[in-house]
Design an enzyme around this catalytic site. Sequence first.
Site, PDB file in Angstrom:
ATOM      1  N   GLU A 464       5.017  -2.134 -17.927  1.00  0.00           N
ATOM      2  CA  GLU A 464       4.347  -1.776 -16.673  1.00  0.00           C
ATOM      3  C   GLU A 464       5.216  -0.841 -15.838  1.00  0.00           C
ATOM      4  OE1 GLU A 464       3.508  -5.442 -14.786  1.00  0.00           O
ATOM      5  OE2 GLU A 464       1.788  -5.942 -16.074  1.00  0.00           O
ATOM      6  N   LYS A 465       6.516  -1.080 -15.829  1.00  0.00           N
ATOM      7  CA  LYS A 465       7.411  -0.231 -15.045  1.00  0.00           C
ATOM      8  C   LYS A 465       7.513   1.163 -15.664  1.00  0.00           C
ATOM      9  CE  LYS A 465      10.103  -4.019 -13.116  1.00  0.00           C
ATOM     10  NZ  LYS A 465       9.131  -5.043 -13.525  1.00  0.00           N
ATOM     11  N   ILE A 466       7.469   1.245 -16.980  1.00  0.00           N
ATOM     12  CA  ILE A 466       7.489   2.558 -17.631  1.00  0.00           C
ATOM     13  C   ILE A 466       6.264   3.372 -17.218  1.00  0.00           C
ATOM     14  CG2 ILE A 466       7.293   3.717 -19.880  1.00  0.00           C
ATOM     15  CD1 ILE A 466       9.051   1.525 -21.050  1.00  0.00           C
TER      16      ILE A 466
END
Length: 731
Positions: A464-466
Site C-alpha cells: 500500500e505504501k509503494i
Amino acid sequence: MIAPQTSRDAEAKKKIGFDALYALDNESDEAEDDGLLASLQKVQGKTLGDPTISLSRSRRTPGRPPGSLVRSKSNIIPALSLSTQQHQKPRNTKSPLELLNELSAAAAATSTSNSIVKDTPTLQHHNTVTGVPSLEKPADDGKMPPSSALPASSAIPMIKNKKGKGKQVVDIKLVPEDQRIFQGLHFYFFPNSDTHPGRRQRIIKAIEYGASWQDKFNDTVTHIIVDRDYDFEQLLKYLKLKELPAGIVVVNENYTATCMDFYKLVDTSTIEFRVKGYEPPASSATIAQPNPSQASEVSLQLKPVKRKAVVLSSQVTSEASLNLVSSSAASLSNSPAPGVLDPQQVPNKDEDELDTAIRQAKESHPLASDDEDDVEGHKRRKTNNWQDKFQCMHKHTGKSGDQGPNAHTLVVLQELADHYDQIRDQWRCKSYRQAISALRKQTTKISTKEAAMRVYGIGSSIAEKIEEIVRTTHLRKLDFAKLDERQQILNRFMKIYGVGLHAAENFASAGYKTIDDLLQKAELTDNQRIGIDHYDDFNSRVPRAEVEKHAGIVKKALKGLDKNYIVNTMGSYRRGAQDSGDIDLLITKPGASIDEIRTTVMDRLVPLLTKHKFLVAALAQTSQADGTKWHGASCLPDSSTWRRIDLLLVPEEELGAALLYFTGNDIFNRSMRLLASKKGMRLNQRGLYKDVLRDYGREKLSEGTLVEGKDERKIFEALGVPWRPPEHRIC
C-alpha cells in the site's frame, strides 16, 4: 400499610443476604483470611434491624496487592447456588441469622476443595519420580494446613512460570480405582518437558489414569511416549544410547488417548502407534497387559468420545467389535509397515504438515500416479523452489535497481527503514529492508498494490505504501514522523552512545529537549557523557581509508606481541562499503585456545594501545574470565576524531562461522539461519550444528553435533547455498 419498623427490617434482611453473596464472590477461600467467615461472626449478636451492618468488603482488600487472591470457582458456585435457593424462599421461612449460619457452614464445607486456579498453567520438571499421588491421609502434626494447600491426593509438581507470573497447582482428579488402566506403569515422555500444552495435558491424563511420570530416564520406565514430530533416531541420540533396554515399549502420543477411549491397554504393536524409524519386537504387544476378565469388564464402560480418536479397526460399532480390537490390531502388525521401514516412504524432514498429508493421500489413493519418475522429478523441483525463495540463495550487491524504474520508491522506503532503525523498531526495519531488496531486482515499474504483492518479500502494508509513493511522490507516515517534535527529540537522544529508547523516553518525559538540557540537568552515566562529548564523531561515517589505518595500528601492535595472530576487518568494510559506522576487528591465532587469545588481547594488547593513546576509552568489556569482546573508542595519532572500535576474539575452530556472522549483513545472516532451521540445523557465530532437538517455543533440548565451524565455504556447502563473496551479501 406496613409499619416503618417492619419495612426497615425487611430492607436489612435483603441487604444482609445480598452482601453475603458479594462477600462470597470477593474473598479468598484461604483459612487464614478474615473475610467472609469473620464478617459472619462479627454480625452475630448485632441488631439485625440495623441497616448499617454490611458483610461486603471492597473489591481490593487492603494489605493485599491486586491479583493476590486465590480464587476457586468450584468453591464459589455451590455457595452461590445455595444462597440463591434460600433467598427465593418466603422471607419468614428462616430468620436472617439462620441464613447467615448456613452460608457460613457452606463456605467452610467448600473450603476444602481440591481445585485451585492461579495465573500460570505450567507443570514442573523435577529430578524425582512423580508417581500416582498417595490417597492416604497425611499424618496429623498438630498444625492445621491452610485451606489453599492442595491435598496430596490431587497434587502434582508446580513451578514458576517463565514469565514470572507465579506458581500453579494443577488439579489432578484420579479416576475410580477400577478404571486406572495405567496402574503400575511408568511413562517417560519425549521430549520430557511439560512446556508444550498438548504434552502437558497428556501427562496429566496419564497420571489421572494411574501412571507414574518419570522425570528422568531410569530403569523403572516401562513406556516411552514419543511426540509425533520426533523419530526413534532422535530419541536414541537424546538419551545417548545405541539401543533401548529390553522390555521398554515405544509408542507415539496417540497411544495413551486410545487406551483411555477404550478403558483398556490396547495392542502397542499396531501401526497407529508406531514411532518413525522404530520396529517393535514381536513380544512388545503382550507387555503389561491386564488380565482378560478385567479388560473385558472395563472395556464395556465406554465414555462418549469428545474428540477425534485414533481408530484401531475399520469400524467399531458393537460390543463384539470392541472385544476384537486387540486381535485386529495384532493382525495389522503382521503386515508390512508402509512409511516406516521403506526409505523411499519415510517423510522428508523438510516437509510441513500439509506436505505430509498430501503425500500420504497420494500414496493411499487408488488413482495415484504410477509414474515414479514424474513424482520424484516434481519433488526435486519443489525442493529447489522452496529453498530458492531464501535471500541467501541470490546475489545481492546493494546497487542493482538504484537507478532503475523504482529508484524514487526505493529512496522513500529507505528513509522509512532508517526511521524505524533510529527508534529501535528492528522488526519493521528488517521488513522494509527486505522489501527494498526485493524491489531492487524488479526490471519494471511497480505502481499498484496488487503488482507489489506479487513480488516475493513484500506484504500488504508495504505494498500500500509503494502505491502511495508512486501516486503522490511522498509518504504521509514519513512526513508525520519528520514533523513530530517528540519523535525528533527521541531520535536526537538515541544517537547518543549508551542511550536506548527507554532512556530517551525518560529524558523526553522529564522535559529535556536538547543535548545541553541533558548535560545541565539529567543524571548521566560515564558512557553517556562520552557519547555526548563525541556526539558528532560517533554519528559520522568512517571512510574506508580511515578504517584501514585504525586496523593497521592494531595489527602492527599485535604482530609485535606474537606474529602468528591474524586480524580481519569485518562488517560493512568486508562487504566492500566505502564507509562504515564503526570498526570491527576479528582476532584469532591458529592452534591457540580462546583463553590464550583473551589473555594476549585483554592483558597485553589493550594496555599497550591505551598507553600509546590509540585506545582512548573502554566503553564495555565482557567477563575477564570468559569474555570474547572489547568495546571502546580509538583515535589516530594525527587526528582528534574518536571512532567506535570493537575487538572480537575467536578461536580457530570457530573462525568460519564467525566470519559469516560478523560480515553480515543482518538480513543475509537471518536468511542463512532460517534456512538452517528449516533443515533441522542450527547456525550461530560458533558453527553449524545438526540433530538439534527443539521443543515447544523453540526451547533447545540438545546442542546437536557440529557440522562445520572452521571453514566459511564449507558452511555454505553444507546448507546447499552457492558461495556468496562478502560483496554479494548486501541484502
